[in-house]
Design a protein around this motif. Structure first.
Motif, mmCIF file in Angstrom:
data_model
loop_
_atom_site.group_PDB
_atom_site.id
_atom_site.type_symbol
_atom_site.label_atom_id
_atom_site.label_comp_id
_atom_site.label_asym_id
_atom_site.label_seq_id
_atom_site.Cartn_x
_atom_site.Cartn_y
_atom_site.Cartn_z
ATOM 1 N N PRO A 75 1.423 0.128 -1.258
ATOM 2 C CA PRO A 75 1.516 1.507 -0.810
ATOM 3 C C PRO A 75 2.370 1.632 0.441
ATOM 4 C CG PRO A 75 -0.475 0.565 0.077
ATOM 5 C CD PRO A 75 0.218 -0.537 -0.735
ATOM 6 N N VAL A 76 2.644 2.863 0.830
ATOM 7 C CA VAL A 76 3.267 3.155 2.122
ATOM 8 C C VAL A 76 2.196 3.753 3.035
ATOM 9 C CG1 VAL A 76 4.899 4.668 3.306
ATOM 10 C CG2 VAL A 76 5.611 3.442 1.266
ATOM 11 N N GLY A 77 2.118 3.263 4.252
ATOM 12 C CA GLY A 77 1.177 3.809 5.222
ATOM 13 C C GLY A 77 1.811 4.984 5.961
ATOM 14 N N ARG A 78 1.227 6.157 5.833
ATOM 15 C CA ARG A 78 1.767 7.359 6.481
ATOM 16 C C ARG A 78 0.619 8.143 7.100
ATOM 17 N NH1 ARG A 78 6.285 5.953 6.377
ATOM 18 N NH2 ARG A 78 5.605 5.894 8.530
ATOM 19 N N TRP A 79 0.877 8.652 8.288
ATOM 20 C CA TRP A 79 -0.102 9.517 8.956
ATOM 21 C C TRP A 79 0.431 10.932 9.143
ATOM 22 C CZ3 TRP A 79 -4.661 7.461 8.747
ATOM 23 C CH2 TRP A 79 -4.797 6.064 8.764
ATOM 24 N N THR A 114 -1.008 -1.125 3.383
ATOM 25 C CA THR A 114 0.055 -1.115 4.391
ATOM 26 C C THR A 114 -0.569 -0.603 5.671
ATOM 27 O OG1 THR A 114 1.883 -0.855 2.839
ATOM 28 C CG2 THR A 114 2.244 -0.071 5.076
ATOM 29 N N THR A 115 -0.611 -1.462 6.676
ATOM 30 C CA THR A 115 -1.381 -1.143 7.864
ATOM 31 C C THR A 115 -0.494 -1.126 9.106
ATOM 32 O OG1 THR A 115 -3.315 -1.798 9.190
ATOM 33 C CG2 THR A 115 -2.068 -3.583 8.169
ATOM 34 N N HIS A 116 -0.524 0.013 9.812
ATOM 35 C CA HIS A 116 0.170 0.118 11.096
ATOM 36 C C HIS A 116 -0.706 -0.549 12.153
ATOM 37 C CE1 HIS A 116 2.135 3.288 8.764
ATOM 38 N NE2 HIS A 116 3.149 3.189 9.597
ATOM 39 N N GLY A 138 -9.955 -12.046 -4.436
ATOM 40 C CA GLY A 138 -8.800 -12.802 -3.966
ATOM 41 C C GLY A 138 -7.463 -12.244 -4.385
ATOM 42 N N ARG A 139 -7.406 -10.956 -4.735
ATOM 43 C CA ARG A 139 -6.133 -10.344 -5.144
ATOM 44 C C ARG A 139 -5.566 -9.431 -4.063
ATOM 45 N NH1 ARG A 139 -6.839 -6.617 -9.057
ATOM 46 N NH2 ARG A 139 -9.115 -6.663 -9.079
ATOM 47 N N PHE A 140 -6.108 -9.462 -2.868
ATOM 48 C CA PHE A 140 -5.727 -8.508 -1.829
ATOM 49 C C PHE A 140 -4.584 -9.043 -0.976
ATOM 50 C CE2 PHE A 140 -6.554 -6.741 2.528
ATOM 51 C CZ PHE A 140 -6.164 -5.440 2.232
ATOM 52 N N GLY A 141 -3.769 -8.119 -0.465
ATOM 53 C CA GLY A 141 -2.694 -8.478 0.454
ATOM 54 C C GLY A 141 -2.490 -7.382 1.483
ATOM 55 N N MET A 142 -1.821 -7.742 2.578
ATOM 56 C CA MET A 142 -1.587 -6.811 3.675
ATOM 57 C C MET A 142 -0.102 -6.736 3.999
ATOM 58 S SD MET A 142 -4.653 -8.052 6.242
ATOM 59 C CE MET A 142 -4.594 -6.595 7.294
ATOM 60 N N ASN A 143 0.429 -5.521 3.985
ATOM 61 C CA ASN A 143 1.780 -5.267 4.477
ATOM 62 C C ASN A 143 1.648 -4.863 5.938
ATOM 63 O OD1 ASN A 143 4.448 -4.504 4.895
ATOM 64 N ND2 ASN A 143 4.255 -2.577 3.781
ATOM 65 N N LEU A 144 2.122 -5.709 6.836
ATOM 66 C CA LEU A 144 1.942 -5.503 8.277
ATOM 67 C C LEU A 144 3.121 -4.724 8.844
ATOM 68 C CD1 LEU A 144 0.781 -9.121 9.213
ATOM 69 C CD2 LEU A 144 -0.640 -7.177 8.486
ATOM 70 N N VAL A 145 2.828 -3.553 9.435
ATOM 71 C CA VAL A 145 3.852 -2.677 9.995
ATOM 72 C C VAL A 145 3.589 -2.522 11.485
ATOM 73 C CG1 VAL A 145 4.902 -0.386 9.887
ATOM 74 C CG2 VAL A 145 4.069 -1.473 7.796
ATOM 75 N N MET A 146 4.645 -2.609 12.280
ATOM 76 C CA MET A 146 4.487 -2.585 13.732
ATOM 77 C C MET A 146 4.391 -1.171 14.316
ATOM 78 S SD MET A 146 4.348 -5.777 14.073
ATOM 79 C CE MET A 146 4.239 -6.444 12.420
#
Length: 379
Positions: A75-79, A114-116, A138-146
């Motif tokens: 996903p895309v993380g948006r606020w 996707t986590t800011h 065990g299928r989880f992943g994290m997209n790390l956004v600064m």
């Protein structure tokens, strides 16, 4: 597949997940769906579409991708949206709870958040990540956004850090999370950005020593962060520029941190029965494009993000159609060939969006993936 990790806080060594996250399988080119949780997806346009951000459509898209054997939902993380005519991405689902729901509703596909990092404390983020890793087995992943979009940081009352300092913050964040995921007992943290006394977290993730990690940093600081910490670096580059970039970041990870890293891209897929129809569909998206919104994004990226840099102007249309990523346009055979070109350039995977996600993903599975299998990209 062995997944080396970086040297941090005594957590040295090579490891294998308890269960293999599908993003580490042996497919020559991994595939995934990108940005389906946000209005517009990867398209900033008023061109008519049946795509809507509803939970029913999210389930339909994820279950279709799962049934087709794809590796990832990212996903895309948006606020907040980007304004303009369409307020691109202004309607969106929060990505940890989105991932938890889709993890329960699917069986094999990798599900990312996707986590800011500046918007969530490592204790909270690490605990939520562990919970979803257990939900997904065990299928989880994290997209790390600064945190590159200043208006979003201001929503949280945070001062936007200088570009490279954002990655220093991110390094402290992931180091803290790594200890929560791996250390027994309690520990203290006394850093520049985080302090904590008596920190601990149980249970530990299913994946050892952490969920899969992705980062889209392409600046020097971003490449350094990715090379040190993550499994997948996500980039949007012209195909002819990709080989040198991929060689460089893989060498950085291997030489400096004694670990491996994969490189994926993201793109827009427009597949039709004829090339003429596909190009007409692409042009219709551009003709109805949200140019005011695209200009807002380009201004922000040009000023505040080094990841795109000088490419901003030459990719103006690609922000309307593809969020700056490549457009794969044509017949099923042509689209499959364009995926082959990405693979030949060194890409290990591609995540992508469509104008109408639910309908076009079904068509992609029926018409493009069999050709990719015949061409040796999939099995």
């Amino acid at each position: 597949m062995t997944l080396p990790m970086h040297q941090a806080d005594g957590l040295l060594g090579h490891y294998k997940p308890v269960t293999e996250n599908p993003v580490f399988n042996d497919q020559k080119l991994k595939l995934g769906v990108f940005s389906s949780n946000c209005s517009g997806g990867v398209i900033m346009s008023d061109a008519p579409t049946d795509f809507r951000v509803t939970w029913d459509q999210q389930l339909q898209i994820a279950r279709t991708a799962d049934r087709l054997g794809m590796e990832a939902m990212v996903p895309v993380g948006r606020w907040t949206g980007f304004g303009g005519n369409t307020d691109f991405n202004g309607v969106c689902f929060e990505t940890y709870t989105w991932a938890a729901g889709l993890a329960q509703a699917t069986e094999n596909i990798g599900i990312f958040t996707t986590t800011h990092l500046p918007t969530i404390h490592p204790i909270v983020g690490a605990k939520m990540a562990t919970t979803i890793d257990h939900i997904s087995n065990g299928r989880f992943g994290m997209n790390l956004v600064m945190g590159w979009f200043t208006p979003e940081m201001e929503l949280f009352g945070r001062k936007q850090l200088e570009h490279d300092e954002r990655y220093a913050f991110g390094q402290e964040w992931i180091d803290f999370a790594m200890k929560l995921w791996n250390e027994d007992g309690t520990f203290d943290v006394d850093g520049t950005h985080f302090t904590s006394h008596g920190a601990k977290a149980y249970p530990k993730p299913v994946q050892t020593p952490r969920p899969a990690l992705l980062n889209a940093g392409a600046s020097p600081a971003g490449q350094e962060f990715s090379a040190r910490n993550v499994d997948i670096n996500l980039i949007a580059l012209p195909t002819e520029e990709a080989p040198a970039y991929i060689k460089g970041i893989k060498q950085l990870a291997n030489d400096k941190y004694e670990r491996d890293i994969d490189v994926w891209t993201y793109c827009l897929v427009i597949c039709r029965e004829t090339e003429k129809e596909a190009k007409a569909a692409q042009q219709a998206i551009i003709d109805a494009g949200d140019w005011p919104g695209a200009n807002i994004i380009m201004d922000v990226l040009g000023i505040q993000s080094q990841s795109f840099g000088s490419q901003i102007k030459q990719f103006q249309e690609r922000f309307i159609a593809g969020w700056g990523g490549p457009n794969l346009v044509g017949t099923p055979e042509q689209v499959a060939e364009q995926f082959h070109e990405l693979s030949e350039a060194g890409m290990g995977g591609a995540i992508f969006g469509f104008h109408d996600y639910a309908t076009e993903l079904e068509e992609f599975g029926a018409e493009v993936m069999p050709i990719m299998k015949r061409n040796g990209l999939r099995h």
